[in-house]
Every structure is written in structure tokens, then in C-alpha cells.
Write a protein that holds these residues in place. Structure first.
Motif, short mmCIF file in Angstrom:
data_model
loop_
_atom_site.label_atom_id
_atom_site.label_comp_id
_atom_site.label_asym_id
_atom_site.label_seq_id
_atom_site.Cartn_x
_atom_site.Cartn_y
_atom_site.Cartn_z
N GLN A 25 0.84 -1.21 0.00
CA GLN A 25 0.00 0.00 0.00
C GLN A 25 0.87 1.25 0.00
O GLN A 25 1.95 1.27 0.61
N MET A 32 -2.83 -2.66 8.66
CA MET A 32 -3.13 -3.49 7.49
C MET A 32 -3.78 -4.79 7.94
O MET A 32 -3.59 -5.22 9.09
N SER A 93 -6.35 -1.79 4.41
CA SER A 93 -5.57 -0.94 5.31
C SER A 93 -6.51 0.08 5.92
O SER A 93 -7.64 0.29 5.44
#
Lengths: 118, 114
Positions: A25, A32, A93
Motif C-alpha cells: 500500500q 493493514m 488498510s
């Protein structure tokens, strides 16, 4: 564009083999997650990580392992101990502590990885 | 343990019909509530959310949801559905207080006939 990248999108493996799914990400999110999606069962939490070098088991962690060595990355290994590994795996996330607030539970998802064990 | 129950697993509607998808949760404390949508071939995305304040929340694409605390419910509504609303809808609950476990319902597959 910021987002979550999961790879591979599709994966086929033989029984007894370990498999690692990638999740990256660039949203600068602290937390996460890995969820598993099965038809008719919704999403179930496998593991989550609030911060680098720390992670906790979710509701169905058996047969899975994770690591969180970098903020951007949270790979999931599906081990041979997982009895029913064929599923759709989703990485997510969340922002933690924005403007002094706590985690709200609002999740941002990747496109998923579909694992089929033959 | 927390749980989320979605009343309908499959819903079929004609275009312009009204939609209501039920969601009930079991959790005694403060909650943050969400509806997510998964369009065919796309990733899960947030439709709307409730943290506090006005219990009637509006989301994207004309969707709204009402939080009724006494009924532990967070039903999703849309007055007039379109073919493009065909998707799977998930209700989700986070126990608030900064917790990291967001629990999802089993999902409702909506098919809208053109």
C-alpha cells in the motif's frame, strides 16, 4: 494514485505447497489486514497489523502466517496446514490516529487474490 | 462475540424499484457502522459509514442508511435502483473505541433487471 496492490490476482497451487500473497500500500496507512472471502460467509479476518513489526491473529488465523517488516507491505503465507485454502483473499488498510482520533474501522481494500488449490 | 446478520442473501429487483437491505448486529457498546459494495470485477469500496450524530447517513450513488440503536440495526435503502446497482453489499461493524476488528455480514447479492 494511492491504493493497495495485491498480487498475484489468480494463483493455482498443488495441495501441500505453501503460497505467499503480496500486499503493498502507498496510502501511508498504519494498519493493514488480511480477510478471506467465501461465498455466503462474507469476509473473515485472518490477521491484522497495527504497526510495523507487530501483528495479531484474527478469527481464522490457523494455517496462515504474516510478516510486517515495512509499513507498506503485509504479505500473507497460506501454509500447507490450512485445511481449506481455496478462497478469495482481500488485503485492506486503515488510518490510525488521524487528527488524534482512534482507528475507526473504515477499511480500504485491494482488488483481491483468488487462490485455487488443486 | 460480535456478529453481523444480513437478512437477505439474494435480492432481485426491477429498475426503479425501491431497495431496503437489512442489517442487524450484536454488540453492546459504541459501534462504527459501514456498508461496503463490491461491483462485479471490482474491489470492495465504501458505500457509507456511521460514527456518530445524525442516525440517517447518506452515501454515494443515492444510497442511505439508518442507524436504529434500540434495534441494533443499520438498514441500507435506495428509493429507485438502477441496473448499475447490481453488486454484492456487505454490512460491517467495528466495536468502536479504536479496535481493529471489523466484522462483516455474509453479504447480499443484488441483481437489478433492466
Amino acid at each position: 494514485d494511492g491504493g493497495i496492490t495485491q498480487s498475484p490476482k489468480y494463483l493455482f497451487r498443488k495441495e501441500g505447497q505453501n503460497v505467499t500473497l503480496s500486499c503493498e500500500q502507498n496510502l501511508n496507512h498504519d494498519a493493514m489486514y488480511w480477510y478471506r472471502q467465501d461465498p455466503g460467509q462474507g469476509l473473515r479476518l485472518i490477521y491484522y497489523s497495527q504497526i510495523v513489526n507487530d501483528f495479531q491473529k484474527g478469527d481464522i488465523a490457523e494455517g496462515y502466517s504474516v510478516s510486517r517488516e515495512k509499513k507498506e507491505s503485509f504479505p500473507l503465507t497460506v501454509t500447507s496446514a490450512q485445511k481449506n485454502p481455496t478462497a478469495f483473499y482481500l488485503c485492506a488498510s486503515s488510518i490510525v490516529g488521524l487528527a488524534g482520533g482512534a482507528n475507526t474501522g473504515e477499511l480500504f481494500f485491494g482488488e483481491g487474490s483468488r487462490l485455487t488449490v488443486l | 462475540a460480535q456478529s453481523v446478520s444480513q437478512h437477505n442473501h439474494h435480492v432481485i429487483l426491477s429498475e426503479a424499484a425501491s431497495l431496503e437491505l437489512g442489517c442487524n448486529y450484536s454488540y453492546g457498546g459504541t459501534v462504527n457502522l459501514f456498508w461496503y459494495v463490491q461491483y462485479p470485477g471490482q474491489h470492495l469500496q465504501l458505500l457509507l459509514k456511521y460514527f456518530s450524530g445524525d442516525p440517517l447517513v447518506k452515501g454515494i450513488k443515492g444510497f442511505e442508511a439508518e442507524f436504529i440503536k434500540s434495534k441494533f440495526s443499520f438498514n441500507l435503502r435506495k428509493p429507485s435502483v438502477q441496473w448499475s446497482d447490481t453488486a454484492e453489499y456487505f454490512c460491517a461493524v467495528n466495536g468502536g473505541g479504536g479496535g481493529f476488528k471489523t466484522i462483516f455480514g455474509a453479504g447480499t447479492r443484488l441483481f437489478v433487471k433492466a
